[in-house]
Design a protein around this motif. Structure first.
Motif, PDB file in Angstrom:
ATOM      1  N   UNK A  89      -2.897  21.484   8.629  1.00 49.70           N
ATOM      2  CA  UNK A  89      -3.207  20.079   8.346  1.00 49.70           C
ATOM      3  C   UNK A  89      -1.965  19.165   8.330  1.00 49.70           C
ATOM      4  N   UNK A  90      -0.790  19.763   8.123  1.00 47.89           N
ATOM      5  CA  UNK A  90       0.417  18.939   7.985  1.00 47.89           C
ATOM      6  C   UNK A  90       0.674  18.489   6.558  1.00 47.89           C
ATOM      7  N   UNK A  91      -0.238  18.785   5.634  1.00 44.21           N
ATOM      8  CA  UNK A  91      -0.044  18.426   4.232  1.00 44.21           C
ATOM      9  C   UNK A  91       0.898  19.439   3.596  1.00 44.21           C
ATOM     10  N   UNK A  92       1.968  18.962   2.937  1.00 45.33           N
ATOM     11  CA  UNK A  92       3.026  19.832   2.418  1.00 45.33           C
ATOM     12  C   UNK A  92       2.531  20.742   1.321  1.00 45.33           C
ATOM     13  N   UNK A 152       0.828  -1.201   0.000  1.00 46.40           N
ATOM     14  CA  UNK A 152       0.000   0.000   0.000  1.00 46.40           C
ATOM     15  C   UNK A 152       0.860   1.247   0.000  1.00 46.40           C
ATOM     16  N   UNK A 153       0.449   2.234  -0.803  1.00 39.29           N
ATOM     17  CA  UNK A 153       1.109   3.533  -0.774  1.00 39.29           C
ATOM     18  C   UNK A 153       0.568   4.301   0.420  1.00 39.29           C
ATOM     19  N   UNK A 154       1.442   4.954   1.172  1.00 38.80           N
ATOM     20  CA  UNK A 154       1.024   5.688   2.364  1.00 38.80           C
ATOM     21  C   UNK A 154       1.589   7.093   2.336  1.00 38.80           C
ATOM     22  N   UNK A 155       0.845   8.003   3.011  1.00 34.66           N
ATOM     23  CA  UNK A 155       1.287   9.384   3.144  1.00 34.66           C
ATOM     24  C   UNK A 155       1.023   9.827   4.567  1.00 34.66           C
ATOM     25  N   UNK A 156       2.048  10.416   5.198  1.00 29.06           N
ATOM     26  CA  UNK A 156       1.915  10.945   6.549  1.00 29.06           C
ATOM     27  C   UNK A 156       2.067  12.453   6.488  1.00 29.06           C
ATOM     28  N   UNK A 157       1.068  13.159   6.964  1.00 26.23           N
ATOM     29  CA  UNK A 157       1.009  14.613   6.818  1.00 26.23           C
ATOM     30  C   UNK A 157       1.816  15.401   7.812  1.00 26.23           C
ATOM     31  N   UNK A 158       2.617  14.803   8.606  1.00 22.35           N
ATOM     32  CA  UNK A 158       3.456  15.582   9.512  1.00 22.35           C
ATOM     33  C   UNK A 158       2.969  15.526  10.945  1.00 22.35           C
ATOM     34  N   UNK A 172      -0.652  13.312  15.074  1.00 19.44           N
ATOM     35  CA  UNK A 172       0.509  13.525  14.206  1.00 19.44           C
ATOM     36  C   UNK A 172       0.120  14.001  12.822  1.00 19.44           C
ATOM     37  N   UNK A 173      -1.140  14.308  12.589  1.00 19.33           N
ATOM     38  CA  UNK A 173      -1.543  14.871  11.326  1.00 19.33           C
ATOM     39  C   UNK A 173      -2.416  13.943  10.507  1.00 19.33           C
ATOM     40  N   UNK A 174      -2.474  14.215   9.192  1.00 17.70           N
ATOM     41  CA  UNK A 174      -3.300  13.459   8.260  1.00 17.70           C
ATOM     42  C   UNK A 174      -2.502  12.264   7.730  1.00 17.70           C
ATOM     43  N   UNK A 175      -3.166  11.096   7.622  1.00 18.00           N
ATOM     44  CA  UNK A 175      -2.538   9.879   7.101  1.00 18.00           C
ATOM     45  C   UNK A 175      -3.444   9.266   6.056  1.00 18.00           C
ATOM     46  N   UNK A 176      -2.825   8.907   4.900  1.00 19.54           N
ATOM     47  CA  UNK A 176      -3.579   8.315   3.810  1.00 19.54           C
ATOM     48  C   UNK A 176      -2.924   6.999   3.444  1.00 19.54           C
ATOM     49  N   UNK A 233      -1.347  18.477  15.265  1.00 24.28           N
ATOM     50  CA  UNK A 233      -2.408  17.845  16.068  1.00 24.28           C
ATOM     51  C   UNK A 233      -3.737  17.996  15.337  1.00 24.28           C
ATOM     52  N   UNK A 234      -4.135  16.938  14.670  1.00 26.00           N
ATOM     53  CA  UNK A 234      -5.375  16.938  13.897  1.00 26.00           C
ATOM     54  C   UNK A 234      -6.400  16.006  14.543  1.00 26.00           C
ATOM     55  N   UNK A 235      -6.186  15.750  15.822  1.00 24.76           N
ATOM     56  CA  UNK A 235      -7.034  14.751  16.489  1.00 24.76           C
ATOM     57  C   UNK A 235      -8.294  15.336  17.096  1.00 24.76           C
ATOM     58  N   UNK A 236      -8.319  16.658  17.280  1.00 24.73           N
ATOM     59  CA  UNK A 236      -9.498  17.262  17.910  1.00 24.73           C
ATOM     60  C   UNK A 236     -10.724  17.091  17.010  1.00 24.73           C
ATOM     61  N   UNK A 237     -11.891  17.125  17.646  1.00 27.22           N
ATOM     62  CA  UNK A 237     -13.133  16.920  16.887  1.00 27.22           C
ATOM     63  C   UNK A 237     -13.300  18.001  15.839  1.00 27.22           C
ATOM     64  N   UNK A 238     -13.014  19.230  16.213  1.00 27.66           N
ATOM     65  CA  UNK A 238     -13.126  20.341  15.272  1.00 27.66           C
ATOM     66  C   UNK A 238     -11.834  21.151  15.326  1.00 27.66           C
ATOM     67  N   UNK A 239     -10.819  20.712  14.616  1.00 24.02           N
ATOM     68  CA  UNK A 239      -9.545  21.456  14.628  1.00 24.02           C
ATOM     69  C   UNK A 239      -9.758  22.847  14.028  1.00 24.02           C
ATOM     70  N   UNK A 240      -8.870  23.733  14.347  1.00 19.05           N
ATOM     71  CA  UNK A 240      -8.977  25.122  13.889  1.00 19.05           C
ATOM     72  C   UNK A 240      -8.564  25.202  12.424  1.00 19.05           C
ATOM     73  N   UNK A 241      -9.574  25.195  11.561  1.00 22.24           N
ATOM     74  CA  UNK A 241      -9.322  25.313  10.128  1.00 22.24           C
ATOM     75  C   UNK A 241      -9.839  26.636   9.602  1.00 22.24           C
TER      76      UNK A 241
END
Length: 487
Positions: A234-237, A146-152, A209-213, A155-163
């Protein structure tokens, strides 16, 4: 006995006759010896000066013999160096012939079906040595990754992160925008993750630790945030991040002939030792060595089965092997030529020292010897015996040719040195000959008689002697007239 009294006239004529006889004797001596000065009594100055000049000429004449022998010794050494040079050039020709020869032996094998990665075609012997080199005949099955991506580390774990504050910013997958942020932060997290799932066909998660795909089908993808602010949230580059670890499943399969050819020719342990090619669907193997090449994994019928051992081999290059023997025979001649290049017990090619003296006082000399007194032989020239396998590689042959070139330069340099020494000795020999002639001529000028003059003197003295005898006879006749009176 009483004294005999002679008349004045008789005595005068007698003295004249004696004087003439003495001069005739001296003149005859000069004619007989060719010298006007035969002893110190004749002319002390000229006699001893001439004797000194003749003595020096004699001393120099004795040195001429050693110079002549020295010249012959140098010529003997030059003969040896000339023959050694020709031998080295013959050795070069032998190596160049080996370099150009490509009559390597080959064999073609049928590649069987159903071969696996656990089965090998193996090569040993030849230029490879005793350790076999294996080439797998098939490829192993490869499972999907599987191809994987880790966004850095955002802290993206909160229910409603500050976007908030990301209005109109975007995230792209494979170069296409898949999500555009609004001015409402609440609820965007779920929307973003769903958009990424849809765009990648995988599973997107978010944690401290961010977004993971993760894409399970083994394909790869790229993802990019439009702005650094999106990366912070988001941690996405903000630069294109392409996954490379997605690998699709590959089934096990037998390798094609072309694949085997490529792997054999690109194998570092086989390069320059074995060469493969496609011979109308068969695997053709060329043994680039003078030694026999053993091929395992091939049946006696020439079919590659991956299991047979000791069934087949490919002969070595016999032409290069024969040339190696010729090279060694020529090398042996180098030492023999050097040993035979002696004269009168002196061999300059074996490091002997030749000392020549050029003057009678011993203050002018020359020492002739090879550089550092070393012998001119194969070992000192860096020309060693070779084995058949030394001619397997063209690169190794080029190295041997380089060594021979260096040896030739050393021999030619020594020949030039001996040539210079020979020129010095020959010039000194000519000079000494001229000096001897000068000294002897100088001595002769002081002592030699003028034969024409002495012959004329002798003739004159003979005439004088005849006249003196006649005068003496006349004087005696005058004395006899007294006797007539007594009668």
């Amino acid at each position: 006995m009483g004294d005999i009294s002679l008349s004045k006239a008789v005595r005068s004529n007698l003295l004249s006759l004696q004087s003439t006889a003495s001069m005739m004797a001296k003149t005859q001596e000069r004619l007989a010896t060719g010298n006007k000065v035969n002893s110190a009594l004749d002319n002390p100055t000229n006699f001893f000066t001439a004797q000194g000049l003749n003595s020096r000429a004699g001393d120099l004449n004795q040195l001429m013999d050693s110079m002549a022998n020295g010249i012959q010794t140098l010529e003997a050494a030059d003969n040896g160096l000339t023959s050694i040079t020709k031998t080295l050039e013959s050795m070069q020709s032998t190596l160049r012939q080996a370099r150009q020869d490509k009559s390597f032996q080959t064999a073609s094998y049928t590649v069987g079906a159903g071969l696996t990665s656990a089965q090998n075609i193996s090569f040993s012997g030849g230029a490879i040595g005793d350790t076999p080199v294996d080439i797998a005949l098939g490829t192993a099955a490869v499972g999907a990754t599987a191809a994987t991506y880790d966004g850095g580390s955002v802290d993206f774990s909160a229910a409603d992160p500050d976007l908030s504050g990301l209005e109109n910013e975007t995230i792209s997958v494979n170069g296409a925008v898949v999500y555009t942020f609004t001015d409402q932060a609440a609820g965007q997290k779920a929307d973003l993750l769903a958009a990424l799932d849809a765009a990648t066909g995988g599973t997107t998660t978010a944690d401290a630790t961010g977004v993971h795909i993760s894409v399970a089908d083994g394909t790869n993808f790229s993802i990019q945030a439009s702005d650094a602010a999106v990366t912070t949230a988001t941690g996405i580059a903000a630069t294109v991040a392409t996954t490379t670890d997605g690998v699709a499943a590959v089934a096990a399969a037998a390798k094609s002939v072309d694949t085997l050819v490529s792997e054999i020719n690109n194998n570092a342990d086989l390069k320059g030792k074995v060469r493969a090619s496609n011979d109308n669907g068969k695997l053709r193997i060329e043994n680039q060595s003078t030694q026999d090449l053993d091929v395992d994994g091939v049946s006696s019928s020439g079919a590659i089965d991956g299991v047979s051992t000791g069934a087949t081999s490919i002969d070595g290059n016999s032409v290069r092997a024969d040339l190696a023997n010729q090279f060694n025979e020529l090398r042996d001649q180098l030492d023999k030529l050097a040993d035979d290049a002696s004269f009168n017990g002196i061999n300059l090619l074996r490091g002997d020292n030749l000392k020549l003296t050029f003057n009678e006082t011993g203050t002018s000399t020359i020492d002739i010897q090879t550089k550092e007194g070393a012998s001119i032989n194969a070992a000192n020239l860096g020309v060693l015996n070779i084995e058949d396998k030394d001619l397997d590689s063209d690169t190794n042959i080029d190295t041997l040719l380089g060594n021979l070139k260096t040896a030739l330069n050393d021999v030619r340099s020594q020949s030039s040195t001996f040539g210079s020494n020979l020129s010095i000795v020959q010039n000194r020999q000519d000079f000494t000959k001229n000096m001897i002639n000068t000294l002897q001529t100088g001595a002769a000028n002081l002592t030699l008689a003028d034969m024409n003059e002495e012959a004329a003197n002798l003739l004159a003295l003979q005439t004088r002697q005849s006249l003196s005898s006649s005068s003496l006879s006349l004087a005696s006749q005058a004395d006899q007239s007294v006797l007539q009176l007594i009668r």
